[in-house]
Design a protein around this motif. Structure first.
Motif, PDB file in Angstrom:
ATOM      1  N   GLN A 111      36.815  55.344  80.697  1.00 45.70           N
ATOM      2  CA  GLN A 111      35.609  54.574  80.903  1.00 45.70           C
ATOM      3  C   GLN A 111      34.384  55.494  80.796  1.00 45.70           C
ATOM      4  O   GLN A 111      34.508  56.671  80.468  1.00 45.70           O
ATOM      5  CB  GLN A 111      35.669  53.871  82.258  1.00 45.70           C
ATOM      6  N   TRP A 112      33.210  54.960  81.109  1.00 44.33           N
ATOM      7  CA  TRP A 112      31.964  55.719  81.006  1.00 44.33           C
ATOM      8  C   TRP A 112      32.036  56.985  81.838  1.00 44.33           C
ATOM      9  O   TRP A 112      32.498  56.970  82.976  1.00 44.33           O
ATOM     10  CB  TRP A 112      30.800  54.855  81.471  1.00 44.33           C
ATOM     11  N   SER A 113      31.589  58.095  81.254  1.00 46.65           N
ATOM     12  CA  SER A 113      31.733  59.391  81.908  1.00 46.65           C
ATOM     13  C   SER A 113      30.411  60.154  81.894  1.00 46.65           C
ATOM     14  O   SER A 113      29.450  59.756  81.234  1.00 46.65           O
ATOM     15  CB  SER A 113      32.794  60.227  81.189  1.00 46.65           C
ATOM     16  N   ALA A 114      30.406  61.264  82.614  1.00 49.85           N
ATOM     17  CA  ALA A 114      29.234  62.134  82.608  1.00 49.85           C
ATOM     18  C   ALA A 114      28.975  62.680  81.201  1.00 49.85           C
ATOM     19  O   ALA A 114      27.818  62.889  80.801  1.00 49.85           O
ATOM     20  CB  ALA A 114      29.438  63.283  83.592  1.00 49.85           C
ATOM     21  N   GLU A 115      30.043  62.889  80.436  1.00 45.37           N
ATOM     22  CA  GLU A 115      29.887  63.359  79.051  1.00 45.37           C
ATOM     23  C   GLU A 115      29.173  62.307  78.209  1.00 45.37           C
ATOM     24  O   GLU A 115      28.294  62.639  77.407  1.00 45.37           O
ATOM     25  CB  GLU A 115      31.257  63.673  78.454  1.00 45.37           C
ATOM     26  N   ASP A 116      29.554  61.033  78.392  1.00 49.80           N
ATOM     27  CA  ASP A 116      28.867  59.964  77.674  1.00 49.80           C
ATOM     28  C   ASP A 116      27.377  59.956  78.020  1.00 49.80           C
ATOM     29  O   ASP A 116      26.521  59.829  77.143  1.00 49.80           O
ATOM     30  CB  ASP A 116      29.478  58.603  78.029  1.00 49.80           C
ATOM     31  N   GLU A 117      27.080  60.096  79.288  1.00 54.91           N
ATOM     32  CA  GLU A 117      25.689  60.095  79.739  1.00 54.91           C
ATOM     33  C   GLU A 117      24.919  61.250  79.103  1.00 54.91           C
ATOM     34  O   GLU A 117      23.782  61.084  78.652  1.00 54.91           O
ATOM     35  CB  GLU A 117      25.651  60.213  81.264  1.00 54.91           C
ATOM     36  N   ARG A 118      25.541  62.423  79.054  1.00 53.22           N
ATOM     37  CA  ARG A 118      24.885  63.594  78.474  1.00 53.22           C
ATOM     38  C   ARG A 118      24.606  63.381  76.995  1.00 53.22           C
ATOM     39  O   ARG A 118      23.508  63.694  76.504  1.00 53.22           O
ATOM     40  CB  ARG A 118      25.780  64.825  78.661  1.00 53.22           C
ATOM     41  N   VAL A 119      25.587  62.834  76.276  1.00 55.29           N
ATOM     42  CA  VAL A 119      25.426  62.629  74.841  1.00 55.29           C
ATOM     43  C   VAL A 119      24.312  61.621  74.561  1.00 55.29           C
ATOM     44  O   VAL A 119      23.496  61.809  73.644  1.00 55.29           O
ATOM     45  CB  VAL A 119      26.755  62.157  74.212  1.00 55.29           C
ATOM     46  N   VAL A 120      24.241  60.562  75.348  1.00 53.27           N
ATOM     47  CA  VAL A 120      23.200  59.557  75.154  1.00 53.27           C
ATOM     48  C   VAL A 120      21.822  60.161  75.403  1.00 53.27           C
ATOM     49  O   VAL A 120      20.887  59.962  74.613  1.00 53.27           O
ATOM     50  CB  VAL A 120      23.442  58.338  76.073  1.00 53.27           C
ATOM     51  N   ARG A 121      21.690  60.919  76.488  1.00 51.20           N
ATOM     52  CA  ARG A 121      20.398  61.551  76.778  1.00 51.20           C
ATOM     53  C   ARG A 121      20.004  62.521  75.666  1.00 51.20           C
ATOM     54  O   ARG A 121      18.845  62.559  75.234  1.00 51.20           O
ATOM     55  CB  ARG A 121      20.456  62.297  78.118  1.00 51.20           C
ATOM     56  N   GLU A 122      20.962  63.299  75.195  1.00 48.43           N
ATOM     57  CA  GLU A 122      20.676  64.280  74.144  1.00 48.43           C
ATOM     58  C   GLU A 122      20.284  63.584  72.844  1.00 48.43           C
ATOM     59  O   GLU A 122      19.362  64.021  72.139  1.00 48.43           O
ATOM     60  CB  GLU A 122      21.905  65.167  73.919  1.00 48.43           C
ATOM     61  N   SER A 123      20.960  62.492  72.527  1.00 50.81           N
ATOM     62  CA  SER A 123      20.658  61.755  71.294  1.00 50.81           C
ATOM     63  C   SER A 123      19.257  61.174  71.341  1.00 50.81           C
ATOM     64  O   SER A 123      18.525  61.198  70.338  1.00 50.81           O
ATOM     65  CB  SER A 123      21.691  60.643  71.079  1.00 50.81           C
ATOM     66  N   MET A 124      18.862  60.653  72.508  1.00 45.80           N
ATOM     67  CA  MET A 124      17.515  60.105  72.639  1.00 45.80           C
ATOM     68  C   MET A 124      16.465  61.212  72.597  1.00 45.80           C
ATOM     69  O   MET A 124      15.386  61.037  72.024  1.00 45.80           O
ATOM     70  CB  MET A 124      17.403  59.285  73.920  1.00 45.80           C
ATOM     71  N   ALA A 125      16.790  62.366  73.165  1.00 42.79           N
ATOM     72  CA  ALA A 125      15.845  63.483  73.140  1.00 42.79           C
ATOM     73  C   ALA A 125      15.634  63.977  71.713  1.00 42.79           C
ATOM     74  O   ALA A 125      14.501  64.262  71.298  1.00 42.79           O
ATOM     75  CB  ALA A 125      16.341  64.609  74.036  1.00 42.79           C
ATOM     76  N   ARG A 126      16.706  64.066  70.933  1.00 44.06           N
ATOM     77  CA  ARG A 126      16.610  64.596  69.572  1.00 44.06           C
ATOM     78  C   ARG A 126      15.796  63.680  68.667  1.00 44.06           C
ATOM     79  O   ARG A 126      15.168  64.149  67.705  1.00 44.06           O
ATOM     80  CB  ARG A 126      18.003  64.810  68.970  1.00 44.06           C
ATOM     81  N   THR A 127      15.824  62.393  68.967  1.00 40.23           N
ATOM     82  CA  THR A 127      15.058  61.437  68.157  1.00 40.23           C
ATOM     83  C   THR A 127      13.742  61.058  68.824  1.00 40.23           C
ATOM     84  O   THR A 127      13.025  60.177  68.339  1.00 40.23           O
ATOM     85  CB  THR A 127      15.881  60.169  67.904  1.00 40.23           C
ATOM     86  N   ARG A 128      13.434  61.706  69.924  1.00 41.07           N
ATOM     87  CA  ARG A 128      12.172  61.531  70.648  1.00 41.07           C
ATOM     88  C   ARG A 128      11.943  60.082  71.094  1.00 41.07           C
ATOM     89  O   ARG A 128      10.864  59.527  70.959  1.00 41.07           O
ATOM     90  CB  ARG A 128      10.995  62.034  69.806  1.00 41.07           C
ATOM     91  N   VAL A 129      12.999  59.476  71.642  1.00 34.45           N
ATOM     92  CA  VAL A 129      12.861  58.127  72.198  1.00 34.45           C
ATOM     93  C   VAL A 129      13.239  58.093  73.680  1.00 34.45           C
ATOM     94  O   VAL A 129      13.346  57.022  74.265  1.00 34.45           O
ATOM     95  CB  VAL A 129      13.711  57.090  71.415  1.00 34.45           C
ATOM     96  N   GLY A 130      13.411  59.273  74.293  1.00 32.78           N
ATOM     97  CA  GLY A 130      13.804  59.322  75.694  1.00 32.78           C
ATOM     98  C   GLY A 130      12.838  58.589  76.606  1.00 32.78           C
ATOM     99  O   GLY A 130      13.258  57.911  77.563  1.00 32.78           O
ATOM    100  N   GLU A 131      11.540  58.689  76.306  1.00 32.23           N
ATOM    101  CA  GLU A 131      10.543  58.043  77.163  1.00 32.23           C
ATOM    102  C   GLU A 131      10.549  56.525  76.999  1.00 32.23           C
ATOM    103  O   GLU A 131       9.900  55.801  77.763  1.00 32.23           O
ATOM    104  CB  GLU A 131       9.142  58.586  76.858  1.00 32.23           C
ATOM    105  N   LEU A 132      11.294  56.023  76.005  1.00 31.27           N
ATOM    106  CA  LEU A 132      11.368  54.577  75.768  1.00 31.27           C
ATOM    107  C   LEU A 132      12.621  53.955  76.379  1.00 31.27           C
ATOM    108  O   LEU A 132      12.876  52.760  76.180  1.00 31.27           O
ATOM    109  CB  LEU A 132      11.364  54.294  74.255  1.00 31.27           C
ATOM    110  N   ALA A 133      13.393  54.726  77.127  1.00 33.02           N
ATOM    111  CA  ALA A 133      14.719  54.289  77.582  1.00 33.02           C
ATOM    112  C   ALA A 133      14.709  52.935  78.270  1.00 33.02           C
ATOM    113  O   ALA A 133      15.646  52.131  78.107  1.00 33.02           O
ATOM    114  CB  ALA A 133      15.338  55.339  78.494  1.00 33.02           C
TER     115      ALA A 133
END
Length: 276
Positions: A111-133
């Motif tokens: 199920q959903w894990s800390a790794e999933d959370e990290r990957v999602v945050r990193e993906s949003m940071a790389r595309t500069r959409v983190g502030e739009l979460a």
């Protein structure tokens, strides 16, 4: 053998044939860009390579297997796709949409894990959409939505990533940002990328491998510096031009011929002579 290829495929929509006997090898660890005029089969080929379109004849192979015969979730763990037009579910936030990129990695025992959370945050940071979460996707501009979809594709963490016109809706700065990101994914993470682009100069600058299509046929493929010539541009796009070295990168740069050279010296007459 390369991981992804099309062998003698015929591609059609409702009996309308787009390409026949088309064969393409996607070199492993390449940034492959498919170019060509409108309606030449670029996006159709990408749909076939991603399993979204079944060839009428021939086959698409992924890791040596016919892609249509593979379980969908297995394909999704290997190959990610950013389609040309993506529609988000109503009322979904940016964070929730990007998190859907982790679906292929979920299962009954995972199920959903800390790794999933990290990957999602990193993906949003790389595309500069983190502030739009927390924003709803349907509130965003076209350019913002495009970056969110790219973030979702990154969150899928596949070794192969296919992108159909990823710079659509973006201004020039964000076009370059997206292409720089693609180059980073290829160079730093060793991912194999396949993109459809309209801008031949962007393609020549960023691609390590170029596939030029016209009317459903491969006219040329190879490294941009080896295949991009004035003759190729005229054959594929019908455009007279010069090809020079890009002063910033040394890659081929297409410079269209002057209007008078393309029209035989005849300027277009738009009105009559004025009187005084």
């Amino acid at each position: 053998m390369n991981r992804l290829s099309a062998e003698n495929v015929t591609l059609a929509y409702d009996q309308r044939v787009i390409a026949e006997q088309l064969s393409v090898e996607i070199p492993d660890n390449s940034f492959t860009v498919i170019v060509g005029p409108n309606a030449c089969g670029k996006s159709t080929l990408l749909r076939a390579l991603s399993r979204m379109l079944k060839p009428s004849a021939g086959r698409v192979l992924l890791d040596g297997q016919v892609i249509q015969s593979m379980p969908a979730k297995k394909v999704a763990r290997t190959l990610g796709l950013l389609p040309q037009s993506s529609i988000a579910p109503d009322g979904i936030t940016v964070g929730d949409l990007v998190a859907r990129g982790r679906y292929p990695h979920q299962g009954l025992l995972r199920q959903w894990s800390a790794e999933d959370e990290r990957v999602v945050r990193e993906s949003m940071a790389r595309t500069r959409v983190g502030e739009l979460a927390e924003r709803y996707v349907d509130e965003l501009s076209g350019g913002q939505r495009q970056r969110v979809w790219i973030a979702m594709a990154l969150a899928q963490q596949t070794p192969l990533l296919l992108l159909d016109e990823p710079t659509t809706y973006l201004d020039i700065q964000h076009q370059i940002d997206v292409l720089d990101l693609c180059a980073d994914l290829h160079e730093e993470q060793g991912r194999t990328l396949v993109a459809v682009l309209h801008d031949l100069n962007h393609a020549a600058r960023y691609a390590t491998h170029l596939v030029a299509l016209r009317e459903g046929r491969v006219i040329a493929q190879g490294a941009p510096k080896d295949i991009v010539t004035a003759g190729l541009v005229e054959e594929v796009f019908g455009l007279r031009c010069q090809v020079i070295d890009d002063p910033a990168t040394g890659t081929p740069l297409v410079v269209p011929a002057a209007r008078t050279a393309r029209t035989g010296g005849k300027g277009r007459q738009t009105g009559t002579a004025g009187t005084s």
